[in-house]
Design a protein around this motif. Structure first.
Motif, PDB file in Angstrom:
ATOM      1  N   TYR A   1       0.825  -1.198   0.000  1.00 53.06           N
ATOM      2  CA  TYR A   1       0.000   0.000   0.000  1.00 53.06           C
ATOM      3  C   TYR A   1       0.861   1.250   0.000  1.00 53.06           C
ATOM      4  O   TYR A   1       2.006   1.248   0.437  1.00 53.06           O
ATOM      5  CB  TYR A   1      -0.961   0.012   1.192  1.00 53.06           C
ATOM      6  CG  TYR A   1      -0.327  -0.300   2.511  1.00 53.06           C
ATOM      7  CD1 TYR A   1       0.219   0.703   3.303  1.00 53.06           C
ATOM      8  CD2 TYR A   1      -0.280  -1.608   2.971  1.00 53.06           C
ATOM      9  CE1 TYR A   1       0.801   0.408   4.520  1.00 53.06           C
ATOM     10  CE2 TYR A   1       0.309  -1.902   4.186  1.00 53.06           C
ATOM     11  CZ  TYR A   1       0.841  -0.890   4.966  1.00 53.06           C
ATOM     12  OH  TYR A   1       1.427  -1.187   6.161  1.00 53.06           O
ATOM     13  N   ASN A   2       0.265   2.320  -0.545  1.00 56.45           N
ATOM     14  CA  ASN A   2       0.933   3.604  -0.645  1.00 56.45           C
ATOM     15  C   ASN A   2      -0.097   4.696  -0.348  1.00 56.45           C
ATOM     16  O   ASN A   2      -1.142   4.748  -0.981  1.00 56.45           O
ATOM     17  CB  ASN A   2       1.519   3.781  -2.050  1.00 56.45           C
ATOM     18  CG  ASN A   2       2.299   5.051  -2.197  1.00 56.45           C
ATOM     19  OD1 ASN A   2       3.013   5.462  -1.296  1.00 56.45           O
ATOM     20  ND2 ASN A   2       2.168   5.686  -3.344  1.00 56.45           N
ATOM     21  N   LEU A   3       0.209   5.560   0.615  1.00 53.80           N
ATOM     22  CA  LEU A   3      -0.720   6.622   1.004  1.00 53.80           C
ATOM     23  C   LEU A   3      -0.572   7.803   0.067  1.00 53.80           C
ATOM     24  O   LEU A   3       0.509   8.350  -0.112  1.00 53.80           O
ATOM     25  CB  LEU A   3      -0.458   7.047   2.451  1.00 53.80           C
ATOM     26  CG  LEU A   3      -1.387   8.107   3.019  1.00 53.80           C
ATOM     27  CD1 LEU A   3      -2.827   7.603   3.060  1.00 53.80           C
ATOM     28  CD2 LEU A   3      -0.927   8.507   4.420  1.00 53.80           C
TER      29      LEU A   3
ATOM     30  N   SER B   1      -6.313   9.127  -0.200  1.00 59.05           N
ATOM     31  CA  SER B   1      -6.644   7.727  -0.471  1.00 59.05           C
ATOM     32  C   SER B   1      -5.437   6.827  -0.201  1.00 59.05           C
ATOM     33  O   SER B   1      -4.311   7.287  -0.082  1.00 59.05           O
ATOM     34  CB  SER B   1      -7.106   7.571  -1.915  1.00 59.05           C
ATOM     35  OG  SER B   1      -6.067   7.923  -2.804  1.00 59.05           O
ATOM     36  N   LEU B   2      -5.733   5.555  -0.127  1.00 55.41           N
ATOM     37  CA  LEU B   2      -4.701   4.539   0.052  1.00 55.41           C
ATOM     38  C   LEU B   2      -4.719   3.658  -1.186  1.00 55.41           C
ATOM     39  O   LEU B   2      -5.735   3.051  -1.519  1.00 55.41           O
ATOM     40  CB  LEU B   2      -4.994   3.708   1.305  1.00 55.41           C
ATOM     41  CG  LEU B   2      -3.897   2.770   1.765  1.00 55.41           C
ATOM     42  CD1 LEU B   2      -2.690   3.565   2.262  1.00 55.41           C
ATOM     43  CD2 LEU B   2      -4.403   1.869   2.872  1.00 55.41           C
TER      44      LEU B   2
ATOM     45  N   GLU C   1     -10.620   4.934  -0.601  1.00 48.68           N
ATOM     46  CA  GLU C   1     -10.796   6.302  -0.129  1.00 48.68           C
ATOM     47  C   GLU C   1     -11.936   6.313   0.887  1.00 48.68           C
ATOM     48  O   GLU C   1     -13.108   6.369   0.530  1.00 48.68           O
ATOM     49  CB  GLU C   1     -11.106   7.257  -1.291  1.00 48.68           C
ATOM     50  CG  GLU C   1     -11.042   8.696  -0.877  1.00 48.68           C
ATOM     51  CD  GLU C   1     -11.080   9.637  -2.064  1.00 48.68           C
ATOM     52  OE1 GLU C   1     -11.438  10.803  -1.865  1.00 48.68           O
ATOM     53  OE2 GLU C   1     -10.758   9.212  -3.190  1.00 48.68           O
TER      54      GLU C   1
ATOM     55  N   ILE D   1      -5.651   8.436   7.573  1.00 45.65           N
ATOM     56  CA  ILE D   1      -5.311   7.019   7.700  1.00 45.65           C
ATOM     57  C   ILE D   1      -4.011   6.908   8.489  1.00 45.65           C
ATOM     58  O   ILE D   1      -3.015   7.556   8.163  1.00 45.65           O
ATOM     59  CB  ILE D   1      -5.142   6.373   6.309  1.00 45.65           C
ATOM     60  CG1 ILE D   1      -6.469   6.413   5.543  1.00 45.65           C
ATOM     61  CG2 ILE D   1      -4.633   4.948   6.428  1.00 45.65           C
ATOM     62  CD1 ILE D   1      -6.372   5.978   4.092  1.00 45.65           C
TER      63      ILE D   1
ATOM     64  N   VAL E   1      -1.132   5.046   8.746  1.00 47.94           N
ATOM     65  CA  VAL E   1      -0.383   4.055   7.964  1.00 47.94           C
ATOM     66  C   VAL E   1       0.455   3.145   8.856  1.00 47.94           C
ATOM     67  O   VAL E   1       0.591   1.953   8.581  1.00 47.94           O
ATOM     68  CB  VAL E   1       0.510   4.753   6.913  1.00 47.94           C
ATOM     69  CG1 VAL E   1       1.328   3.742   6.135  1.00 47.94           C
ATOM     70  CG2 VAL E   1      -0.330   5.564   5.958  1.00 47.94           C
TER      71      VAL E   1
END
Length: 158
Positions: free
Chosen positions: A32-34, A38-39, A82, A113, A115
């Protein structure tokens, strides 16, 4: 069948069926990448191949009035999550089904979020156990055939 031939057959069976290869690898890993709001999630098989067109279910936090959201990964195994930041709690993103499955728990608050607190749950896939059981059955059958052929050859010689 002589003992030497039996062990050659046994060695061939074990070498063909006794060691897992990439063809049997079904593990799924989600990276995953923020982004700003959104993620971005990308699911890949353990071979590195994209988990494309995989079903995705986003479960909102318990106690919220939101219904689960359904979607699919794209050709690169990507899905963009999102959340509604007004609904704080742990969102769960479930990717795949059956033996190809991964789930992320994503903590969301009005600040965004978290992370660092994302956790990944990987199911213990039952097909791995069935594969091991089938390997054992093949080896036992090979040994039984070898012993049986030795018994039959001695019976007809004597």
């Amino acid at each position: 069948m002589k003992v030497k031939q039996f062990f050659v057959v046994l060695l061939v069976l074990v070498s063909l069926l006794g060691f897992p290869s990439q063809a049997f690898a079904h593990g799924v890993e989600t990276n995953y990448n923020l982004n700003i709001k959104s993620l971005e999630l990308q699911s890949l098989f353990s071979t590195g191949e994209a988990f494309k067109d995989a079903p995705v279910i986003v479960h909102p936090p318990a106690g919220s009035d939101y219904a689960p959201i359904e979607g699919r990964t794209n050709e690169q195994g990507m899905f963009v999550f999102e959340p509604d930041y007004s609904v704080s709690g742990e969102w769960e993103v479930e990717i795949g089904e059956d033996s190809h499955w991964d789930m992320l728990t994503i903590p969301v608050s009005d600040r965004g979020i978290d992370v660092e607190a994302i956790s990944q749950i990987q199911e213990d896939h039952p097909h791995h156990h069935h594969y091991l059981a089938s390997q054992i059955i093949v080896v036992v059958l090979a040994i039984g055939c070898g012993i049986g052929s030795q018994f039959i050859s001695h019976k007809f010689k004597g």
